[in-house]
Design an enzyme around this catalytic site. Structure first.
Site, PDB file in Angstrom:
ATOM      1  N   LYS A 145      48.725  44.220  71.139  1.00 51.39           N
ATOM      2  CA  LYS A 145      49.809  43.240  71.176  1.00 51.39           C
ATOM      3  C   LYS A 145      51.087  43.876  70.634  1.00 51.39           C
ATOM      4  CE  LYS A 145      47.588  38.705  70.990  1.00 51.39           C
ATOM      5  NZ  LYS A 145      47.487  37.439  70.238  1.00 51.39           N
ATOM      6  N   GLU A 239      43.428  37.540  75.708  1.00 55.42           N
ATOM      7  CA  GLU A 239      43.382  36.204  75.114  1.00 55.42           C
ATOM      8  C   GLU A 239      43.279  35.110  76.168  1.00 55.42           C
ATOM      9  OE1 GLU A 239      45.865  33.844  71.664  1.00 55.42           O
ATOM     10  OE2 GLU A 239      45.900  36.025  71.648  1.00 55.42           O
ATOM     11  N   ARG A 244      39.746  35.815  71.379  1.00 53.39           N
ATOM     12  CA  ARG A 244      40.810  36.506  70.653  1.00 53.39           C
ATOM     13  C   ARG A 244      41.703  35.530  69.888  1.00 53.39           C
ATOM     14  NH1 ARG A 244      44.126  41.899  72.366  1.00 53.39           N
ATOM     15  NH2 ARG A 244      45.465  41.937  70.521  1.00 53.39           N
ATOM     16  N   HIS A 255      53.360  31.182  61.126  1.00 54.47           N
ATOM     17  CA  HIS A 255      54.524  31.458  61.959  1.00 54.47           C
ATOM     18  C   HIS A 255      55.612  30.401  61.757  1.00 54.47           C
ATOM     19  CE1 HIS A 255      52.102  34.114  64.995  1.00 54.47           C
ATOM     20  NE2 HIS A 255      52.335  34.707  63.846  1.00 54.47           N
TER      21      HIS A 255
END
Length: 369
Positions: A145, A239, A244, A255
């Site tokens: 990622k 994902e 995942r 976040h």
């Protein structure tokens, strides 16, 4: 002794190599894995106060590799359009071809930024990770990622771009500030909480050694974390299967905290993850999935190592429930406006759910544990 964790991704498979002194052998480790002898090192200003950049450059020169170094500012603010543009132009300006590799030396910010640049320059350049922080070594350097932050939220612009190899030298942690070590440790604890209760129990006994510099404890924690992540990524690289997504335990909260904090030094990513994991554990309890007392165990362990465990510990920062909900809905894990959470059935067994009672969630956000 170098330990190797294999990430099984077919034609994109690669090894994560872990060993003291590996940075001093990096040139020879990567020379045969790259299509040419040319590469660009991307690092940040934090490396200037350490010997690690000089160690890497010496090893590259010894291996006969031709390289240039591009340096970006330290911190989450570098995961931006402006810095990405600067990196891309700096890589392109002297002239490169599609065999030129990019090597990221630094923490998760450098790896995400350099990896994204590698994914888009000439439609894809070979990429190598040499993570120097605990968080990057156990989490962000493995799995492919890459990306940057947007005004609306964290990691909303990016791509999957697997490295050719990940070189982890635990001795780089010897120069890492203790705050950064603690922040990285949150991701280590995450693996035990979502997939391996025995590993979490091991951390309860040896976690202080990981923080304090016990090399055997550090190496084991890194290897086990990478092994667990490799298993998950190998089964669900993009994902799409749901597996995942379990790696996002605590991250839906985290976040949002980061977004509302402005991605500055007030709250590190790993600190936000630690707080988010406590909140996600409590949400699991209040939703009836996890026995009472589980939150106390998680909180107690993280707190014993000096991690933040409550949003109230973020100095001079308030997190109103409405603002949190807005930030959560902008997260890339949201589907059709529905917030997806990673919850626990027990310590060591995670699952994803969007069926969270909104009243329970709001009550938790209004009065976090």
């Amino acid at each position: 002794m170098t330990r190797t964790v294999h990430v099984p991704l077919g034609t994109r498979a690669y090894d994560v190599k872990i060993g003291a002194g590996l940075l001093d052998r990096a040139g020879h480790e990567i020379r045969e894995l790259l299509p040419s002898r040319r590469l660009v090192v991307v690092t940040d200003e934090a490396m200037a106060g350490t010997p690690h950049l000089a160690r890497l450059e010496a090893s590259l020169a010894e291996a006969g590799l031709s390289f240039r170094t591009v340096t970006v500012p330290q911190g989450e603010g570098s995961k931006s359009w402006a810095v990405l543009e600067r990196v891309c132009e700096a890589v392109l300006e002297p002239g490169i071809d599609r065999k030129t590799a990019i090597l990221a030396l630094g923490g998760g910010v450098v790896g995400d930024l350099a990896g994204f640049a590698a994914s888009i320059l000439l439609r894809g350049l070979p990429f190598v990770q040499a993570p120097t922080t605990l968080l990057a070594q156990v989490d962000s350097s493995v799995g492919g990622k890459t990306g940057i932050n947007a005004r609306s939220g964290k990691n909303l612009v990016g791509a999957f771009h697997q490295p050719r190899v990940v070189l982890i030298d635990p001795t780089t942690l010897d120069t890492l500030p203790v705050r950064e070590l603690r922040a990285g440790y949150a991701e280590v604890a995450k693996y035990g909480l979502i997939r391996d209760e025995a590993f979490f129990a091991w951390l309860e006994e040896h976690g202080q050694g990981v923080i304090d510099g016990d090399q055997e404890a550090r190496t084991h924690a890194i290897e086990r974390s990478c092994t667990l992540k490799a298993e998950i990524v190998g089964d669900d690289e993009f994902e799409t299967k749901g597996g995942r997504a379990l790696l996002n335990f605590g991250h839906t909260f985290a976040h949002a905290y980061e977004n509302l904090s402005g991605y500055g030094g007030r709250l590190l990513h790993g600190e936000a993850v630690g707080i988010g994991m406590v909140q996600a554990t409590e949400l699991s309890v209040r939703s009836g999935h996890l026995p009472a007392g589980s939150t106390s165990r998680v909180r107690r362990h993280l707190q014993s190592l000096g991690l933040k465990v409550s949003p109230g510990e973020v100095t001079n920062q308030g997190f109103a429930a409405d603002a949190m909900l807005t930030a959560m809905r902008r997260d890339k894990k949201t589907t059709d406006g529905t917030i997806n959470f990673v919850l626990l059935r027990r310590l060591g067994e995670a699952f994803t759910s969007s069926a969270v009672d909104p009243d329970v969630l709001r009550e938790l956000l209004d009065r976090p544990v």
